[in-house]
Motif scaffolding. Structure first.
Motif, mmCIF file in Angstrom:
data_model
loop_
_atom_site.group_PDB
_atom_site.id
_atom_site.type_symbol
_atom_site.label_atom_id
_atom_site.label_comp_id
_atom_site.label_asym_id
_atom_site.label_seq_id
_atom_site.Cartn_x
_atom_site.Cartn_y
_atom_site.Cartn_z
ATOM 1 N N PHE A 1 2.281 -5.651 0.646
ATOM 2 C CA PHE A 1 2.577 -4.281 0.233
ATOM 3 C C PHE A 1 4.010 -4.182 -0.282
ATOM 4 O O PHE A 1 4.928 -4.804 0.269
ATOM 5 C CB PHE A 1 2.418 -3.317 1.404
ATOM 6 N N PHE A 2 4.187 -3.346 -1.313
ATOM 7 C CA PHE A 2 5.512 -3.095 -1.876
ATOM 8 C C PHE A 2 5.825 -1.597 -1.790
ATOM 9 O O PHE A 2 5.342 -0.812 -2.596
ATOM 10 C CB PHE A 2 5.556 -3.511 -3.353
ATOM 11 N N ASN A 3 6.584 -1.164 -0.828
ATOM 12 C CA ASN A 3 7.098 0.203 -0.750
ATOM 13 C C ASN A 3 6.046 1.255 -1.081
ATOM 14 O O ASN A 3 6.143 1.986 -2.076
ATOM 15 C CB ASN A 3 8.316 0.362 -1.654
ATOM 16 N N VAL A 4 5.047 1.331 -0.215
ATOM 17 C CA VAL A 4 3.977 2.308 -0.374
ATOM 18 C C VAL A 4 4.506 3.700 -0.014
ATOM 19 O O VAL A 4 5.239 3.873 0.960
ATOM 20 C CB VAL A 4 2.777 1.945 0.521
ATOM 21 N N TYR A 5 4.115 4.697 -0.810
ATOM 22 C CA TYR A 5 4.574 6.075 -0.563
ATOM 23 C C TYR A 5 3.441 7.044 -0.865
ATOM 24 O O TYR A 5 2.442 6.686 -1.494
ATOM 25 C CB TYR A 5 5.786 6.406 -1.437
ATOM 26 N N GLY A 6 3.610 8.292 -0.437
ATOM 27 C CA GLY A 6 2.623 9.314 -0.762
ATOM 28 C C GLY A 6 2.518 10.376 0.314
ATOM 29 O O GLY A 6 3.276 10.373 1.298
ATOM 30 N N PRO A 7 1.576 11.316 0.160
ATOM 31 C CA PRO A 7 1.367 12.373 1.147
ATOM 32 C C PRO A 7 1.075 11.810 2.526
ATOM 33 O O PRO A 7 0.361 10.819 2.670
ATOM 34 C CB PRO A 7 0.144 13.121 0.590
ATOM 35 N N GLY A 8 1.647 12.460 3.535
ATOM 36 C CA GLY A 8 1.411 12.037 4.913
ATOM 37 C C GLY A 8 2.456 11.093 5.468
ATOM 38 O O GLY A 8 2.403 10.751 6.650
ATOM 39 N N GLN A 9 3.426 10.694 4.647
ATOM 40 C CA GLN A 9 4.452 9.760 5.111
ATOM 41 C C GLN A 9 5.582 10.534 5.780
ATOM 42 O O GLN A 9 6.190 11.415 5.176
ATOM 43 C CB GLN A 9 4.985 8.936 3.946
ATOM 44 N N PHE B 1 7.670 0.755 -6.247
ATOM 45 C CA PHE B 1 7.017 1.800 -5.468
ATOM 46 C C PHE B 1 5.533 1.896 -5.837
ATOM 47 O O PHE B 1 5.172 1.940 -7.011
ATOM 48 C CB PHE B 1 7.708 3.143 -5.696
ATOM 49 N N THR B 2 4.671 1.939 -4.819
ATOM 50 C CA THR B 2 3.224 1.931 -5.021
ATOM 51 C C THR B 2 2.604 3.131 -4.315
ATOM 52 O O THR B 2 2.767 3.300 -3.102
ATOM 53 C CB THR B 2 2.600 0.639 -4.456
ATOM 54 N N TYR B 3 1.889 3.946 -5.078
ATOM 55 C CA TYR B 3 1.297 5.160 -4.529
ATOM 56 C C TYR B 3 0.163 4.810 -3.566
ATOM 57 O O TYR B 3 -0.641 3.911 -3.831
ATOM 58 C CB TYR B 3 0.773 6.026 -5.671
ATOM 59 N N VAL B 4 0.098 5.523 -2.463
ATOM 60 C CA VAL B 4 -0.838 5.177 -1.396
ATOM 61 C C VAL B 4 -2.289 5.252 -1.858
ATOM 62 O O VAL B 4 -3.131 4.458 -1.409
ATOM 63 C CB VAL B 4 -0.604 6.075 -0.155
ATOM 64 N N ASP B 5 -2.620 6.169 -2.759
ATOM 65 C CA ASP B 5 -3.996 6.268 -3.231
ATOM 66 C C ASP B 5 -4.416 5.008 -3.989
ATOM 67 O O ASP B 5 -5.571 4.569 -3.891
ATOM 68 C CB ASP B 5 -4.157 7.498 -4.133
ATOM 69 N N LEU C 1 4.681 6.591 -11.277
ATOM 70 C CA LEU C 1 5.628 7.083 -10.275
ATOM 71 C C LEU C 1 5.809 8.596 -10.379
ATOM 72 O O LEU C 1 5.820 9.296 -9.360
ATOM 73 C CB LEU C 1 6.980 6.375 -10.423
ATOM 74 N N SER C 2 5.929 9.106 -11.583
ATOM 75 C CA SER C 2 6.144 10.556 -11.749
ATOM 76 C C SER C 2 4.966 11.351 -11.202
ATOM 77 O O SER C 2 5.145 12.390 -10.550
ATOM 78 C CB SER C 2 6.374 10.896 -13.222
ATOM 79 N N ASP C 3 3.746 10.857 -11.426
ATOM 80 C CA ASP C 3 2.557 11.552 -10.920
ATOM 81 C C ASP C 3 2.469 11.456 -9.395
ATOM 82 O O ASP C 3 2.156 12.438 -8.713
ATOM 83 C CB ASP C 3 1.292 10.959 -11.541
ATOM 84 N N GLY C 4 2.744 10.265 -8.863
ATOM 85 C CA GLY C 4 2.703 10.090 -7.416
ATOM 86 C C GLY C 4 3.755 10.911 -6.711
ATOM 87 O O GLY C 4 3.501 11.516 -5.657
#
Length: 319
Positions: A169-177, A212-216, A295-298
């Protein structure tokens, strides 16, 4: 199909649970979590079988693995700084914990185990983008524990024929973090600071970069891997060849919010790598249908989630 997620009450695990359920292709989604870093709140409204307990407890794992087809092993103590503060605890949960999961899966004749490794294993290797065949040089106990995680998974494939897949995994981000603890990741920390009028804390000069990688996107890849019983005899980067500095990240957050964010620079942290970017050739070849989220969408989705959480938090404080 019946699937078990270790660490399923955490950020990635709860998002993955929802993704599995939304796919309508799983008879059972079972979660085991000791709630040391995860929360039951993350699973609110999700029709999962929840088992509270540690992956270091053999009896818990034996029960959790019953009639399971695939395991997604996310259970770990995350964070480079946390591992530097508590190296033995990091080793026990991440390295020994992975061995316990794999051994329980073997004993219960589970067909597939997917494990979460980390880009931190590349450590001081300066090459960009980083390919899975590049040399590793861990700079923290966390990175060492994740190298052991993927090593054990690949060894169990070679020694016992277990179908394993180790994702870096590479720096996963998104809602719920979560942003409300000392070891929170940089994106939730930056967003929370921006929305609450505080300064963003930058360790170093801000030119350090991440993929950065979006969780979805991560959940899409893992879901496809489980449904199709994917496995590999080599670790696989789960990121898509982007390279964003922390200063650029803040610029993007400011652009989305339409406001400036005050910046405060602090001393660099031990164990942090300077630059991270994935060679995405392997993951793109195995999962050609997955289109990574920009990234902008995430960030837009993540900021929207944080705004709602802030309203809820203020309502509870005023109530």
């Amino acid at each position: 199909m019946k699937v078990l997620i270790t660490g399923g009450a955490g950020f990635i695990g709860s998002n993955l649970s929802k993704h599995f359920l939304d796919s309508n292709q799983f008879e059972t989604v079972r979660v085991v979590d000791d709630l040391s870093t995860g929360s039951r709140k993350n699973l609110t409204g999700l029709d999962v079988e929840f088992i509270e307990g540690s992956i270091l407890d053999k009896s818990i794992l034996t029960h959790a693995m019953e009639e399971i087809d695939s395991v997604v092993h996310l259970g770990a103590i995350p964070s480079v700084p946390r591992s530097i503060a508590h190296p033995v605890r990091s080793h026990d949960a991440n390295s020994t914990g992975t061995l316990m999961v794999l051994e329980a899966a073997r004993a219960q004749e589970v067909e597939q185990v997917i494990v979460a490794s980390s880009s931190s294993v590349y450590g001081s290797n300066p090459k960009l983008p980083k390919h899975e065949d590049d040399w590793t040089r861990p700079m923290s106990p966390y990175a060492v524990s994740k190298l052991a995680t993927e090593g054990y998974a690949l060894a169990y494939q070679a020694a016992y024929g277990l179908k394993t897949l180790a994702f870096r995994f590479f720096n996963v981000y998104g809602p719920g973090q979560a942003a409300d603890h000392d070891y929170a990741a940089v994106i939730p920390k930056f967003i929370d600071a921006a929305l609450t009028g505080r300064s963003a804390q930058i360790y170093g000069d801000g030119t350090q970069s991440r993929d950065f990688t979006y969780v979805d996107t991560v959940c899409q890849v893992i879901t496809e891997a489980v449904l199709n019983k994917r496995y590999s005899n080599a670790p696989m980067n789960l990121a898509f060849n982007t390279n964003t500095t922390l200063l650029e990240l803040l610029d993007e957050i400011e652009n989305i919010l339409g406001q400036k964010v005050e910046r405060q620079h602090r001393e660099p942290r031990r164990g942090d790598v300077k630059a991270s970017q994935a060679d995405s050739t392997s993951v793109s070849q195995m999962f050609p249908n997955v289109r990574p989220t920009k990234l902008s969408d995430g960030l837009t989705e993540t900021i929207s989630w944080f705004k709602k959480e802030l309203v809820t938090r203020k309502g509870l404080e005023n109530g």
